[in-house]
Scaffold this active site. Structure first.
Site, PDB file in Angstrom:
ATOM      1  N   ARG A  89       0.784  -1.215   0.000  1.00 32.34           N
ATOM      2  CA  ARG A  89       0.000   0.000   0.000  1.00 32.34           C
ATOM      3  C   ARG A  89       0.828   1.283   0.000  1.00 32.34           C
ATOM      4  NH1 ARG A  89      -3.113  -3.241   1.778  1.00 32.34           N
ATOM      5  NH2 ARG A  89      -1.324  -3.858   2.986  1.00 32.34           N
ATOM      6  N   THR A  90       1.725   1.370   0.971  1.00 33.53           N
ATOM      7  CA  THR A  90       2.382   2.662   1.179  1.00 33.53           C
ATOM      8  C   THR A  90       3.212   3.058  -0.045  1.00 33.53           C
ATOM      9  OG1 THR A  90       2.412   2.170   3.513  1.00 33.53           O
ATOM     10  CG2 THR A  90       3.791   3.983   2.803  1.00 33.53           C
ATOM     11  N   LYS A 109      25.825  -3.460  -0.397  1.00 31.00           N
ATOM     12  CA  LYS A 109      27.293  -3.382  -0.523  1.00 31.00           C
ATOM     13  C   LYS A 109      27.883  -2.601   0.647  1.00 31.00           C
ATOM     14  CE  LYS A 109      26.969  -2.969  -5.557  1.00 31.00           C
ATOM     15  NZ  LYS A 109      27.139  -1.990  -6.641  1.00 31.00           N
ATOM     16  N   ARG A 161      11.297   4.018   3.364  1.00 28.94           N
ATOM     17  CA  ARG A 161      10.871   3.096   4.436  1.00 28.94           C
ATOM     18  C   ARG A 161      12.074   2.254   4.817  1.00 28.94           C
ATOM     19  NH1 ARG A 161       5.675  -0.778   4.765  1.00 28.94           N
ATOM     20  NH2 ARG A 161       4.790   1.206   5.377  1.00 28.94           N
ATOM     21  N   HIS A 183       5.089   6.378  11.492  1.00 31.20           N
ATOM     22  CA  HIS A 183       4.582   6.192  10.132  1.00 31.20           C
ATOM     23  C   HIS A 183       3.633   7.366   9.830  1.00 31.20           C
ATOM     24  CE1 HIS A 183       3.235   4.438   6.535  1.00 31.20           C
ATOM     25  NE2 HIS A 183       2.946   3.228   6.920  1.00 31.20           N
TER      26      HIS A 183
HETATM   27  C1  NCD Z   1       1.371  -0.758   8.317  1.00 29.64           C
HETATM   28  C2  NCD Z   1       2.863  -0.615   8.381  1.00 29.64           C
HETATM   29  O1  NCD Z   1       3.583  -0.958   7.440  1.00 29.64           O
HETATM   30  O2  NCD Z   1       3.309  -0.155   9.416  1.00 29.64           O
HETATM   31  N1  NCD Z   1       0.802  -0.792   7.072  1.00 29.64           N
HETATM   32  C3  NCD Z   1       0.763   0.319   6.269  1.00 29.64           C
HETATM   33  O3  NCD Z   1       1.722   1.005   6.059  1.00 29.64           O
HETATM   34  N2  NCD Z   1      -0.413   0.641   5.750  1.00 29.64           N
HETATM   35  C4  NCD Z   1       0.833  -1.745   9.259  1.00 29.64           C
HETATM   36  C5  NCD Z   1       1.366  -3.137   9.289  1.00 29.64           C
HETATM   37  O4  NCD Z   1       2.299  -3.517   8.607  1.00 29.64           O
HETATM   38  O5  NCD Z   1       0.788  -3.899  10.067  1.00 29.64           O
END
Ligand code: NCD
Length: 364
Positions: free
Chosen positions: A53-54, A82, A103, A131
């Site tokens: 999703r993100t 590396k 991320r 997040h």
């Molecule tokens: C979450 C995350 O990655 O922290 N999902 C997201 O980004 N929508 C929640 C999760 O992984 O449980």
């Protein structure tokens, strides 16, 4: 104007958040007006941790603004394999992209990335720490459903220890009037103490309970979360806790007619699919809200910048603190990134905190 980043949800004041949501409303209403806003601009998505999703939400948002997307979705495919530091990768990526979403599994990485990059950086999740773009999606969903972000009772259920979306959303909601928190979790997955202190210090109320059934009738919002298997050091503990909370049709009968159920997704088994048709289920709308608000965020970061630099640490000298003082969090980036300068901030009661991940500084 200074470069603006979204490292923490508190990088935006409440007024700035409201402006962002208004921009999101406008983009949703008039998407064609914005379809060329990012022509010839590139978003880099650097995902060192799995995501569906993100990453795709950021990428779709950029494409819908007329921009392009580059990046990687697996650390093994990057020079990190590396031995390249995050700071070096960011300096390199700043030459290629106009904005970067990152991320990483290590906590505090987003701040390291923002400090090293010369283009805006979006924190798309740093370990179990925070997040903030999910929080934007969550706030925008709540605002759409209730028309307000104050006077709400919200229950967080599941993995409150490792759930970074929970941490960021609590931090955000604390700034609105009269928001009450019900923390529904087994003892092993309780909300970290630092965050509970933050709630109390802000003058807000929380209660910790173990029964979802008992908590449900009182809530305006139920925020369910997945138990984060990948963050457990002892999988036997995970096996014992998996499946401890399951929201089903029967439990939904106890909830208010106007309550909403949110979840950052992915869900595993904590919400049974037999409730998906219930109009109170809002997690797929939350995904849509995420894409809309990320369009507003990308535009805002690229176009508006910041009048003042965001202050993320206090002027405390590393030498003054002493070389033997380290961040107490073993998953903090400060233990891994070569050449990184320690940054500190003063917590409540004079406690020294790591500015990257908010954990306590301790003497080794
Ligand atoms: C979450 C995350 O990655 O922290 N999902 C997201 O980004 N929508 C929640 C999760 O992984 O449980």
């Amino acid at each position: 104007m200074y470069k603006r980043d979204l490292v923490s949800i508190t990088d935006y004041s409440l007024d700035e958040l409201e402006d962002l949501f208004k921009l999101a409303d406008d983009i949703e209403e008039h998407p064609r007006r914005y379809k060329s806003s990012c022509n010839n601009l590139k978003l880099a998505t650097l995902f060192y941790e799995p995501s569906t999703r993100t990453r795709l939400s950021h990428e779709s948002a950029m494409i819908e603004l007329g921009g392009n997307v580059i990046g990687f979705s697996d650390a093994k495919a990057s020079s990190a394999s590396k031995g390249e530091t995050v700071s070096d990768t960011m300096k390199v990526m700043s030459c290629f992209a106009d904005i970067i979403a990152i991320r990483h599994n290590l906590e505090g990485t987003a701040m390291v990335a923002a400090e090293a990059s010369s283009v805006p950086v979006i924190n798309a999740g740093d370990g179990g720490h925070s997040h903030p773009t999910q929080t934007l999606a969550d706030l925008y969903t709540i605002r759409k459903n209730f028309g307000r972000l104050n006077n709400l009772k919200i229950g967080f259920c599941g993995d409150l220890k490792y759930g970074r979306t929970v941490h960021s959303l609590i931090e955000a909601l604390l700034r609105y009037e009269n928001v009450e928190f019900v923390l529904i979790a087994p003892e092993e997955l309780a909300l970290p103490k630092g965050l509970k202190n933050l709630i109390t210090d802000s003058g807000a109320k929380y209660e910790e309970v173990s029964s979802l059934e008992d908590a449900l009738p009182e809530l305006d919002i139920l925020y369910m979360t997945r138990i984060q298997k990948e963050r457990f050091t002892d999988l036997a503990v995970y096996d014992r806790l998996a499946g401890v909370y399951v929201l089903d049709k029967e439990k939904m009968e106890r909830a208010k007619e106007k309550m909403i159920v949110m979840h950052p997704l992915p869900r595993v088994d904590e919400i049974s699919t037999d409730v998906d048709d219930d109009p109170r289920i809002q997690f797929f709308q939350q995904v849509m809200c995420g894409k809309i608000v990320r369009r507003a965020l990308i535009l805002d970061l690229i176009e508006r910048g910041s009048k003042e630099p965001i202050k993320r640490y206090d002027d405390i000298d590393e030498a003054e603190v002493g070389e033997t003082c380290k961040c107490s969090n073993p998953k903090c980036i400060t233990h891994f990134e070569r050449g990184l300068k320690m940054r500190f901030k003063q917590g409540k009661g004079g406690k020294l905190l790591c500015a990257y991940c908010d954990s306590k500084i301790v003497e080794e």
